[in-house]
Design a protein around this motif. Structure first.
Motif, PDB file in Angstrom:
ATOM      1  N   LEU A   1      -9.813 -29.585 -15.993  1.00  0.00           N
ATOM      2  CA  LEU A   1      -9.954 -29.322 -17.428  1.00  0.00           C
ATOM      3  C   LEU A   1     -10.997 -28.235 -17.681  1.00  0.00           C
ATOM      4  O   LEU A   1     -10.776 -27.323 -18.491  1.00  0.00           O
ATOM      5  CB  LEU A   1     -10.337 -30.609 -18.157  1.00  0.00           C
ATOM      6  N   VAL A   2     -12.148 -28.299 -16.983  1.00  0.00           N
ATOM      7  CA  VAL A   2     -13.177 -27.275 -17.176  1.00  0.00           C
ATOM      8  C   VAL A   2     -12.665 -25.922 -16.693  1.00  0.00           C
ATOM      9  O   VAL A   2     -12.914 -24.887 -17.321  1.00  0.00           O
ATOM     10  CB  VAL A   2     -14.486 -27.653 -16.445  1.00  0.00           C
ATOM     11  N   PHE A   3     -11.929 -25.907 -15.588  1.00  0.00           N
ATOM     12  CA  PHE A   3     -11.323 -24.665 -15.105  1.00  0.00           C
ATOM     13  C   PHE A   3     -10.432 -24.060 -16.177  1.00  0.00           C
ATOM     14  O   PHE A   3     -10.509 -22.857 -16.470  1.00  0.00           O
ATOM     15  CB  PHE A   3     -10.527 -24.942 -13.829  1.00  0.00           C
ATOM     16  N   GLU A   4      -9.572 -24.877 -16.790  1.00  0.00           N
ATOM     17  CA  GLU A   4      -8.644 -24.378 -17.806  1.00  0.00           C
ATOM     18  C   GLU A   4      -9.398 -23.869 -19.037  1.00  0.00           C
ATOM     19  O   GLU A   4      -9.023 -22.851 -19.630  1.00  0.00           O
ATOM     20  CB  GLU A   4      -7.668 -25.485 -18.211  1.00  0.00           C
ATOM     21  N   VAL A   5     -10.468 -24.567 -19.428  1.00  0.00           N
ATOM     22  CA  VAL A   5     -11.235 -24.141 -20.598  1.00  0.00           C
ATOM     23  C   VAL A   5     -11.948 -22.819 -20.315  1.00  0.00           C
ATOM     24  O   VAL A   5     -11.961 -21.913 -21.154  1.00  0.00           O
ATOM     25  CB  VAL A   5     -12.243 -25.228 -21.021  1.00  0.00           C
ATOM     26  N   LEU A   6     -12.537 -22.687 -19.133  1.00  0.00           N
ATOM     27  CA  LEU A   6     -13.171 -21.422 -18.768  1.00  0.00           C
ATOM     28  C   LEU A   6     -12.147 -20.287 -18.729  1.00  0.00           C
ATOM     29  O   LEU A   6     -12.424 -19.166 -19.172  1.00  0.00           O
ATOM     30  CB  LEU A   6     -13.868 -21.546 -17.413  1.00  0.00           C
ATOM     31  N   LEU A   7     -10.960 -20.593 -18.216  1.00  0.00           N
ATOM     32  CA  LEU A   7      -9.910 -19.577 -18.184  1.00  0.00           C
ATOM     33  C   LEU A   7      -9.524 -19.142 -19.589  1.00  0.00           C
ATOM     34  O   LEU A   7      -9.476 -17.943 -19.891  1.00  0.00           O
ATOM     35  CB  LEU A   7      -8.685 -20.111 -17.439  1.00  0.00           C
ATOM     36  N   SER A   8      -9.285 -20.111 -20.480  1.00  0.00           N
ATOM     37  CA  SER A   8      -8.790 -19.778 -21.815  1.00  0.00           C
ATOM     38  C   SER A   8      -9.868 -19.170 -22.704  1.00  0.00           C
ATOM     39  O   SER A   8      -9.594 -18.241 -23.486  1.00  0.00           O
ATOM     40  CB  SER A   8      -8.191 -21.018 -22.487  1.00  0.00           C
ATOM     41  N   ASP A   9     -11.119 -19.668 -22.599  1.00  0.00           N
ATOM     42  CA  ASP A   9     -12.173 -19.236 -23.517  1.00  0.00           C
ATOM     43  C   ASP A   9     -12.976 -18.044 -23.013  1.00  0.00           C
ATOM     44  O   ASP A   9     -13.486 -17.259 -23.813  1.00  0.00           O
ATOM     45  CB  ASP A   9     -13.141 -20.393 -23.799  1.00  0.00           C
ATOM     46  N   VAL A  10     -13.118 -17.929 -21.698  1.00  0.00           N
ATOM     47  CA  VAL A  10     -14.046 -16.940 -21.143  1.00  0.00           C
ATOM     48  C   VAL A  10     -13.328 -15.830 -20.385  1.00  0.00           C
ATOM     49  O   VAL A  10     -13.603 -14.644 -20.588  1.00  0.00           O
ATOM     50  CB  VAL A  10     -15.077 -17.624 -20.218  1.00  0.00           C
ATOM     51  N   VAL A  11     -12.383 -16.204 -19.509  1.00  0.00           N
ATOM     52  CA  VAL A  11     -11.780 -15.225 -18.607  1.00  0.00           C
ATOM     53  C   VAL A  11     -10.600 -14.502 -19.242  1.00  0.00           C
ATOM     54  O   VAL A  11     -10.558 -13.270 -19.281  1.00  0.00           O
ATOM     55  CB  VAL A  11     -11.350 -15.898 -17.285  1.00  0.00           C
ATOM     56  N   SER A  12      -9.619 -15.259 -19.744  1.00  0.00           N
ATOM     57  CA  SER A  12      -8.373 -14.621 -20.191  1.00  0.00           C
ATOM     58  C   SER A  12      -8.549 -13.625 -21.338  1.00  0.00           C
ATOM     59  O   SER A  12      -7.794 -12.635 -21.387  1.00  0.00           O
ATOM     60  CB  SER A  12      -7.320 -15.680 -20.548  1.00  0.00           C
ATOM     61  N   PRO A  13      -9.504 -13.814 -22.275  1.00  0.00           N
ATOM     62  CA  PRO A  13      -9.660 -12.784 -23.315  1.00  0.00           C
ATOM     63  C   PRO A  13     -10.017 -11.407 -22.764  1.00  0.00           C
ATOM     64  O   PRO A  13      -9.853 -10.400 -23.467  1.00  0.00           O
ATOM     65  CB  PRO A  13     -10.801 -13.332 -24.184  1.00  0.00           C
ATOM     66  N   GLN A  14     -10.484 -11.345 -21.507  1.00  0.00           N
ATOM     67  CA  GLN A  14     -10.861 -10.075 -20.895  1.00  0.00           C
ATOM     68  C   GLN A  14      -9.728  -9.464 -20.060  1.00  0.00           C
ATOM     69  O   GLN A  14      -9.891  -8.368 -19.507  1.00  0.00           O
ATOM     70  CB  GLN A  14     -12.082 -10.286 -19.986  1.00  0.00           C
ATOM     71  N   LEU A  15      -8.604 -10.158 -19.970  1.00  0.00           N
ATOM     72  CA  LEU A  15      -7.530  -9.716 -19.076  1.00  0.00           C
ATOM     73  C   LEU A  15      -6.445  -8.959 -19.836  1.00  0.00           C
ATOM     74  O   LEU A  15      -6.163  -9.246 -20.997  1.00  0.00           O
ATOM     75  CB  LEU A  15      -6.918 -10.920 -18.366  1.00  0.00           C
ATOM     76  N   GLY A  16      -5.824  -8.014 -19.138  1.00  0.00           N
ATOM     77  CA  GLY A  16      -4.696  -7.288 -19.704  1.00  0.00           C
ATOM     78  C   GLY A  16      -5.074  -6.310 -20.798  1.00  0.00           C
ATOM     79  O   GLY A  16      -4.242  -6.007 -21.656  1.00  0.00           O
ATOM     80  N   ILE A  17      -6.292  -5.800 -20.785  1.00  0.00           N
ATOM     81  CA  ILE A  17      -6.739  -4.896 -21.850  1.00  0.00           C
ATOM     82  C   ILE A  17      -6.258  -3.466 -21.602  1.00  0.00           C
ATOM     83  O   ILE A  17      -5.571  -2.882 -22.438  1.00  0.00           O
ATOM     84  CB  ILE A  17      -8.270  -4.935 -21.984  1.00  0.00           C
ATOM     85  N   ALA A  18      -6.606  -2.904 -20.464  1.00  0.00           N
ATOM     86  CA  ALA A  18      -6.173  -1.536 -20.153  1.00  0.00           C
ATOM     87  C   ALA A  18      -4.703  -1.490 -19.755  1.00  0.00           C
ATOM     88  O   ALA A  18      -3.982  -0.545 -20.078  1.00  0.00           O
ATOM     89  CB  ALA A  18      -7.044  -0.946 -19.045  1.00  0.00           C
ATOM     90  N   GLN A  19      -4.276  -2.501 -19.039  1.00  0.00           N
ATOM     91  CA  GLN A  19      -2.879  -2.644 -18.638  1.00  0.00           C
ATOM     92  C   GLN A  19      -2.632  -4.125 -18.384  1.00  0.00           C
ATOM     93  O   GLN A  19      -3.573  -4.903 -18.247  1.00  0.00           O
ATOM     94  CB  GLN A  19      -2.576  -1.828 -17.384  1.00  0.00           C
TER      95      GLN A  19
END
Length: 314
Positions: free
Chosen positions: A180-198
């Motif tokens: 659950l903590v892994f998923e929350v870190l992914l959704s709240d912290v990591v994924s907003p930074q992904l797929g920006i340039a491409q």
């Protein structure tokens, strides 16, 4: 945007996706929306129906039935499916939505990445596809290595990054707390930074988060699972399929144990699928959120602006 323009945009994107898959030898299929079996998942709750005194479910995805077709030697197949999930509503979610799902026997993550790059180029005019491991993404954006991190390390990272953990987390088993903590870190912290340039294809997930993916033969700490992000939005997910029925049965049984601990209904196992699962060919399956794709194509912030109907106006 007028309704006519929106409908034309959706139709054009759908037509492009269909043409690209068919040109690669895929066959479009249809599967039942209502069924007595599904693949239980921890946090996805199906819409339940009663039909002739029997419990039925609206499909949360066409995965169960499409895999039965694969086991019967269907070859590469795809489907635009109406899917249903109970109590899901928000800018990126609804109780009913459209999913494009495809399966390709003989495919690997490299060949699937080539398809994904092409589909997104034609639909969103993106250029290229970044392939990034979970380890590298979490180290870069959350300052932890999720492959070796303990529960305490994940919890400390969630505090330092202001991630939102549910108050009930302490009541869960340790293993599920970690997930659950892994998923929350992914959704709240990591994924907003992904797929920006491409677009970013996030790969090499921790083995505990394998879902229905094979474990990496070269490193059993990792699974051959991925998710694709565009502008911080999760657009699709998939994996190199685990085809051992005993392994899938064990994972599904474990899922139901966790669901019970969360006071969620235990869901029936897909015994028709499991009875033929060993006949499934090696390959890759992918699920793409079609409404999210149209949302991104129209530079919108909600799937409600990428379609006319939603659960609030029907």
């Amino acid at each position: 945007m007028s309704i006519r323009t929106l409908l034309q945009r959706r139709a054009a994107i759908r037509s492009s996706l269909r043409h690209q898959l068919e040109s690669r030898g895929f066959i479009e299929v249809d599967t039942p929306v209502v069924a007595s079996e599904l693949l239980p998942e921890i946090y996805i709750d199906p819409v339940t129906l009663t039909h002739q005194s029997k419990t039925k479910y609206l499909q949360t995805s066409p995965e169960t039935q499409m895999k039965r077709l694969l086991a019967e030697d269907s070859g590469p197949i795809f489907q635009f499916a109406q899917c249903f999930r109970s109590d899901e509503r928000g800018p990126l979610h609804d109780t009913e939505f459209t999913m494009l799902e495809w399966y390709e026997p003989g495919a690997c993550l490299r060949s699937t990445a080539e398809i994904i790059e092409s589909l997104l180029n034609k639909s969103l005019h993106t250029n290229g596809l970044e392939r990034l491991t979970c380890r590298d993404a979490f180290i870069q954006h959350a300052n932890i290595d999720p492959i070796t991190a303990s529960l305490n390390t994940l919890l400390q990272a969630s505090v330092s990054h202001g991630a939102r953990l549910p108050s009930s987390i302490s009541t869960l088993p340790k293993e599920q707390q970690w997930s659950l903590v892994f998923e929350v870190l992914l959704s709240d912290v990591v994924s907003p930074q992904l797929g920006i340039a491409q677009p970013t294809m996030l790969e090499a997930w921790p083995a505990s988060e394998s879902a229905f993916a094979q474990l990496d033969p070269a490193n059993q700490q990792l699974s051959l699972r991925f998710e694709v992000f565009v502008d911080g939005v999760e657009l699709m997910n998939g994996w190199q399929e685990e085809i051992c029925s005993a392994t899938i049965r064990h994972r599904l049984q474990k899922t139901n144990i966790i669901r019970k601990s969360l006071e969620k209904p235990v869901l029936p196992l897909p015994n028709r699928l499991l009875s033929v699962h060993d006949n499934m060919p090696q390959g890759v399956g992918v699920a793409l959120g079609f409404d999210r794709l149209v949302m991104l194509a129209t530079k919108s912030k909600s799937i409600d602006t990428a379609r006319y109907f939603n659960s609030d106006n029907v």
